[in-house]
Design an enzyme around this catalytic site. Structure first.
Site, PDB file in Angstrom:
ATOM      1  CG  ASP A  60     -74.468 -67.977  39.888  1.00 28.97           C
ATOM      2  OD1 ASP A  60     -73.541 -68.154  39.089  1.00 28.97           O
ATOM      3  OD2 ASP A  60     -75.670 -68.115  39.596  1.00 28.97           O
ATOM      4  CB  ILE A  61     -75.951 -62.822  38.468  1.00 22.01           C
ATOM      5  CG1 ILE A  61     -74.791 -61.862  38.754  1.00 22.01           C
ATOM      6  CG2 ILE A  61     -77.208 -62.050  38.066  1.00 22.01           C
ATOM      7  CD1 ILE A  61     -74.331 -61.070  37.546  1.00 22.01           C
ATOM      8  CD  GLU A 104     -73.989 -67.017  35.232  1.00 20.07           C
ATOM      9  OE1 GLU A 104     -74.770 -67.969  35.346  1.00 20.07           O
ATOM     10  OE2 GLU A 104     -73.233 -66.895  34.246  1.00 20.07           O
TER      11      GLU A 104
END
Length: 195
Positions: A60-61, A104
């Site tokens: 996950d960003i 994301e």
């Protein structure tokens, strides 16, 4: 007969192209969630039958909402594309499958990959993303990513949901305890890389 054969060949080519499109995320050009869901079941069952390793990285960003809020959704799209490219370039084997899980979040599913090898790949992905210096309208956007890694030799059939949940739990542990790190079974209590 010749026209029928030509038309049949054209339809086969079109069907192959449609299948590729149906498995590809249009923004990042990685595999999409539908592909990942099917591939996870297939690879899990294969690992169970062959008694081989299967590793899954969930990513996950970090602070992606802030990127969208500060720079706009077009900048966010550019970040997603660049992160996807960094993930894709970090995996070497054709059998390793990177996918956009949603928003994301991304995944990499690796067959015949024990924990030690999967950790090296996860850490390579993390470092490659951390090195990205993305420019948007004259400003540099720095990006980091949190990763959860799980590896196993399946001992029961059809338990891929358990594998997915464990990777997701490790991912959120990484996010809650500092971000920009790989968390897996061997380092979950320290939050520090442990190879």
């Amino acid at each position: 007969d010749e026209k029928v054969r030509e038309r049949t060949e054209e339809l086969e080519v079109s069907n192959k192209q449609l299948k590729i499109w149906s498995m590809t995320d249009s923004l990042t050009q990685l595999k999409n969630r539908h592909y990942f869901d099917e591939n996870l079941v297939t690879e899990y069952q294969k690992a169970y039958r062959e008694k081989s390793w299967l590793s899954l990285i969930m990513m996950d960003i970090d602070h992606f909402k802030q990127i969208n809020d500060n720079y706009g959704h077009q900048a966010g799209d550019m970040v997603l594309q660049e992160v996807a490219s960094a993930i894709e370039s970090s995996i070497k084997r054709p059998s390793d499958a990177a996918a956009r899980y949603g928003g994301e979040e991304f995944t990499v599913l690796m067959s015949n990959t024990p924990k030690s090898g999967a950790y090296l790949i996860a850490e390579r992905i993390r470092q490659n993303i951390e090195r990205l210096k993305l420019e948007w309208e004259g400003e540099v956007i720095s990006v980091t990513m949190s990763l959860g890694l799980v590896s196993c030799t399946p001992v029961s059939n059809k338990a891929e949901a358990t594998l997915l949940k464990q990777a997701d739990d490790y991912l959120y542990h990484a996010k809650r305890h500092g971000r920009n790190q790989v968390i897996y079974e061997d380092n979950i209590h320290t939050g520090l890389p442990n190879t």
